[in-house]
Motif scaffolding. Structure first.
Motif, PDB file in Angstrom:
ATOM      1  N   ALA A  37      51.534 101.364  -1.352  1.00 23.43           N
ATOM      2  CA  ALA A  37      51.015 102.723  -1.556  1.00 23.43           C
ATOM      3  C   ALA A  37      51.948 103.661  -0.810  1.00 23.43           C
ATOM      4  O   ALA A  37      51.911 103.748   0.420  1.00 23.43           O
ATOM      5  CB  ALA A  37      49.589 102.832  -1.031  1.00 23.43           C
ATOM      6  N   LYS A  38      52.798 104.333  -1.552  1.00 23.48           N
ATOM      7  CA  LYS A  38      53.836 105.152  -0.929  1.00 23.48           C
ATOM      8  C   LYS A  38      53.263 106.477  -0.423  1.00 23.48           C
ATOM      9  O   LYS A  38      52.506 107.147  -1.117  1.00 23.48           O
ATOM     10  CB  LYS A  38      54.962 105.410  -1.941  1.00 23.48           C
ATOM     11  CG  LYS A  38      55.713 104.136  -2.324  1.00 23.48           C
ATOM     12  CD  LYS A  38      56.896 104.421  -3.233  1.00 23.48           C
ATOM     13  CE  LYS A  38      57.674 103.130  -3.530  1.00 23.48           C
ATOM     14  NZ  LYS A  38      58.841 103.363  -4.421  1.00 23.48           N
ATOM     15  N   GLY A  39      53.636 106.806   0.815  1.00 24.73           N
ATOM     16  CA  GLY A  39      53.213 108.063   1.411  1.00 24.73           C
ATOM     17  C   GLY A  39      51.743 108.132   1.764  1.00 24.73           C
ATOM     18  O   GLY A  39      51.234 109.196   2.105  1.00 24.73           O
ATOM     19  N   VAL A  40      51.053 106.997   1.740  1.00 21.05           N
ATOM     20  CA  VAL A  40      49.597 107.013   1.896  1.00 21.05           C
ATOM     21  C   VAL A  40      49.172 107.391   3.319  1.00 21.05           C
ATOM     22  O   VAL A  40      48.046 107.833   3.535  1.00 21.05           O
ATOM     23  CB  VAL A  40      49.022 105.640   1.492  1.00 21.05           C
ATOM     24  CG1 VAL A  40      49.314 104.597   2.551  1.00 21.05           C
ATOM     25  CG2 VAL A  40      47.540 105.716   1.199  1.00 21.05           C
ATOM     26  N   ARG A  41      50.055 107.251   4.287  1.00 21.80           N
ATOM     27  CA  ARG A  41      49.705 107.574   5.672  1.00 21.80           C
ATOM     28  C   ARG A  41      49.958 109.041   6.011  1.00 21.80           C
ATOM     29  O   ARG A  41      49.623 109.485   7.117  1.00 21.80           O
ATOM     30  CB  ARG A  41      50.471 106.658   6.624  1.00 21.80           C
ATOM     31  CG  ARG A  41      49.966 105.221   6.575  1.00 21.80           C
ATOM     32  CD  ARG A  41      50.969 104.241   7.127  1.00 21.80           C
ATOM     33  NE  ARG A  41      51.409 104.581   8.470  1.00 21.80           N
ATOM     34  CZ  ARG A  41      52.556 104.150   9.010  1.00 21.80           C
ATOM     35  NH1 ARG A  41      53.378 103.385   8.293  1.00 21.80           N
ATOM     36  NH2 ARG A  41      52.872 104.474  10.231  1.00 21.80           N
ATOM     37  N   ARG A  42      50.516 109.791   5.091  1.00 25.85           N
ATOM     38  CA  ARG A  42      50.702 111.221   5.316  1.00 25.85           C
ATOM     39  C   ARG A  42      49.375 111.951   5.096  1.00 25.85           C
ATOM     40  O   ARG A  42      48.565 111.564   4.256  1.00 25.85           O
ATOM     41  CB  ARG A  42      51.758 111.790   4.374  1.00 25.85           C
ATOM     42  CG  ARG A  42      53.156 111.219   4.571  1.00 25.85           C
ATOM     43  CD  ARG A  42      54.188 112.050   3.851  1.00 25.85           C
ATOM     44  NE  ARG A  42      55.528 111.511   4.025  1.00 25.85           N
ATOM     45  CZ  ARG A  42      56.182 110.815   3.105  1.00 25.85           C
ATOM     46  NH1 ARG A  42      55.608 110.565   1.925  1.00 25.85           N
ATOM     47  NH2 ARG A  42      57.394 110.366   3.340  1.00 25.85           N
ATOM     48  N   THR A  43      49.170 113.021   5.841  1.00 25.70           N
ATOM     49  CA  THR A  43      47.930 113.789   5.698  1.00 25.70           C
ATOM     50  C   THR A  43      47.814 114.432   4.329  1.00 25.70           C
ATOM     51  O   THR A  43      46.713 114.770   3.886  1.00 25.70           O
ATOM     52  CB  THR A  43      47.850 114.884   6.780  1.00 25.70           C
ATOM     53  OG1 THR A  43      49.015 115.721   6.703  1.00 25.70           O
ATOM     54  CG2 THR A  43      47.770 114.255   8.171  1.00 25.70           C
ATOM     55  N   THR A  44      48.931 114.586   3.644  1.00 29.76           N
ATOM     56  CA  THR A  44      48.917 115.204   2.317  1.00 29.76           C
ATOM     57  C   THR A  44      48.700 114.192   1.195  1.00 29.76           C
ATOM     58  O   THR A  44      48.673 114.562   0.022  1.00 29.76           O
ATOM     59  CB  THR A  44      50.247 115.945   2.066  1.00 29.76           C
ATOM     60  OG1 THR A  44      51.334 115.020   2.244  1.00 29.76           O
ATOM     61  CG2 THR A  44      50.411 117.101   3.028  1.00 29.76           C
ATOM     62  N   SER A  45      48.525 112.923   1.538  1.00 31.77           N
ATOM     63  CA  SER A  45      48.365 111.885   0.514  1.00 31.77           C
ATOM     64  C   SER A  45      47.142 112.161  -0.357  1.00 31.77           C
ATOM     65  O   SER A  45      46.071 112.515   0.142  1.00 31.77           O
ATOM     66  CB  SER A  45      48.232 110.512   1.161  1.00 31.77           C
ATOM     67  OG  SER A  45      47.897 109.531   0.199  1.00 31.77           O
ATOM     68  N   LYS A  46      47.302 111.963  -1.665  1.00 31.73           N
ATOM     69  CA  LYS A  46      46.211 112.219  -2.611  1.00 31.73           C
ATOM     70  C   LYS A  46      45.159 111.129  -2.592  1.00 31.73           C
ATOM     71  O   LYS A  46      44.011 111.360  -2.958  1.00 31.73           O
ATOM     72  CB  LYS A  46      46.781 112.349  -4.032  1.00 31.73           C
ATOM     73  CG  LYS A  46      47.710 113.524  -4.236  1.00 31.73           C
ATOM     74  CD  LYS A  46      48.160 113.603  -5.665  1.00 31.73           C
ATOM     75  CE  LYS A  46      49.066 112.411  -6.026  1.00 31.73           C
ATOM     76  NZ  LYS A  46      49.582 112.522  -7.423  1.00 31.73           N
ATOM     77  N   PHE A  47      45.519 109.898  -2.179  1.00 28.87           N
ATOM     78  CA  PHE A  47      44.532 108.828  -2.261  1.00 28.87           C
ATOM     79  C   PHE A  47      44.505 107.912  -1.043  1.00 28.87           C
ATOM     80  O   PHE A  47      44.123 106.748  -1.126  1.00 28.87           O
ATOM     81  CB  PHE A  47      44.740 107.976  -3.527  1.00 28.87           C
ATOM     82  CG  PHE A  47      46.154 107.535  -3.800  1.00 28.87           C
ATOM     83  CD1 PHE A  47      46.845 108.050  -4.868  1.00 28.87           C
ATOM     84  CD2 PHE A  47      46.782 106.588  -2.995  1.00 28.87           C
ATOM     85  CE1 PHE A  47      48.144 107.626  -5.150  1.00 28.87           C
ATOM     86  CE2 PHE A  47      48.068 106.158  -3.276  1.00 28.87           C
ATOM     87  CZ  PHE A  47      48.751 106.691  -4.353  1.00 28.87           C
ATOM     88  N   GLY A  48      44.847 108.450   0.114  1.00 31.11           N
ATOM     89  CA  GLY A  48      44.857 107.626   1.321  1.00 31.11           C
ATOM     90  C   GLY A  48      43.506 107.017   1.634  1.00 31.11           C
ATOM     91  O   GLY A  48      43.393 105.821   1.905  1.00 31.11           O
ATOM     92  N   SER A  49      42.441 107.823   1.608  1.00 31.86           N
ATOM     93  CA  SER A  49      41.116 107.320   1.957  1.00 31.86           C
ATOM     94  C   SER A  49      40.551 106.379   0.903  1.00 31.86           C
ATOM     95  O   SER A  49      39.596 105.649   1.171  1.00 31.86           O
ATOM     96  CB  SER A  49      40.147 108.490   2.156  1.00 31.86           C
ATOM     97  OG  SER A  49      40.005 109.219   0.947  1.00 31.86           O
TER      98      SER A  49
END
Length: 243
Positions: A37-49
């Motif tokens: 999941a690329k970029g998932v740890r950024r606060t701007t990630s669309k689907f991190g949670s």
């Protein structure tokens, strides 16, 4: 890269680089899958949670040589939200996730029954209507059976003689008659064997009516049976309340 869609339960995550994560999934059609999941740890990630353990998700993935890539994620059921504040449910659920990963050994091989068992078990935990320990024990017995390690709680596991029998041995596959009894076998109360059968078959009325002593003994036997067949115990089982 070709794309595909699947439903999945998030089993585990770990960090990759500065912003990515590797997500281990149990999917409906493709079995166990590891994906980035690329970029998932950024606060701007669309689907991190949406990609946290316990979450039931609908995913779009891109095929990769070593790891697939998650390109879309939609939450179907946030099971973790209902369990995070309840220690018993959370630890039971964690043990279920770990067991699922250990019992589905091949990546990208269909494991529909294991997937459905896990979804059903997590849904029962999240609902909170059944004892977490009983839900976990039932799930473990059923998932072991699907994996080819079905225990016998009535007929002798070695000679097939109909029971009831008094002795239980994980290495033999269940209960044993007096003739087949192996040294070191546990002597089990009749009420406990009835409860174990109910957990395996999903007879929740019988499970609910079991005494605490039988429930504790059954849990210990389920843990011993699991440990024998997965070759080493689950780390999360040490935190599961069984009193």
């Amino acid at each position: 890269m070709p794309l595909y869609r699947d439903e999945a339960i998030v089993l585990r995550t770990h960090k990759l680089g500065e912003a990515d994560r590797i997500i281990t999934l149990l999917t409906r059609q493709n079995g166990r899958v590891r994906a980035v999941a690329k970029g998932v740890r950024r606060t701007t990630s669309k689907f991190g949670s949406r990609l946290e353990p316990f979450t039931h998700v609908d995913l779009q993935l891109a095929d990769g040589r070593n790891l697939d890539t998650i390109t879309q994620a939609e939450t179907l059921a946030p099971f973790g939200a209902a369990m995070g504040a309840d220690y018993e449910r959370y630890t039971a659920g964690t043990a279920m996730l770990e067991a699922a990963e250990r019992l589905v050994t091949e990546e990208r091989e269909p494991a529909v029954q294991q997937y459905l068992l896990l979804v059903g078990g997590l849904r029962a935990l999240a609902a909170g209507e059944k004892a977490p320990r009983a839900v976990l024990d039932s799930y473990l017995l059923r998932s072991l059976s699907v994996a080819g390690y079905a225990p016998s709680f009535d007929a002798c596991a070695l000679c097939g003689l109909e029971g009831p029998h008094r002795w239980f041995n994980p290495s033999a596959g269940g209960v044993l008659c007096s003739t087949c009894r192996i040294p070191g076998s546990a002597t089990v109360a009749a009420e406990t064997l009835i409860l174990l059968s109910a957990l395996l078959t999903g007879d929740w009325d019988a499970v609910a009516g079991a005494e605490d002593r039988a429930a504790r003994e059954a849990s210990g036997l389920v843990a011993a049976y699991l440990t024998w067949h997965v070759e080493r115990g689950l780390r999360s089982m040490a935190y599961v309340e069984r009193s």
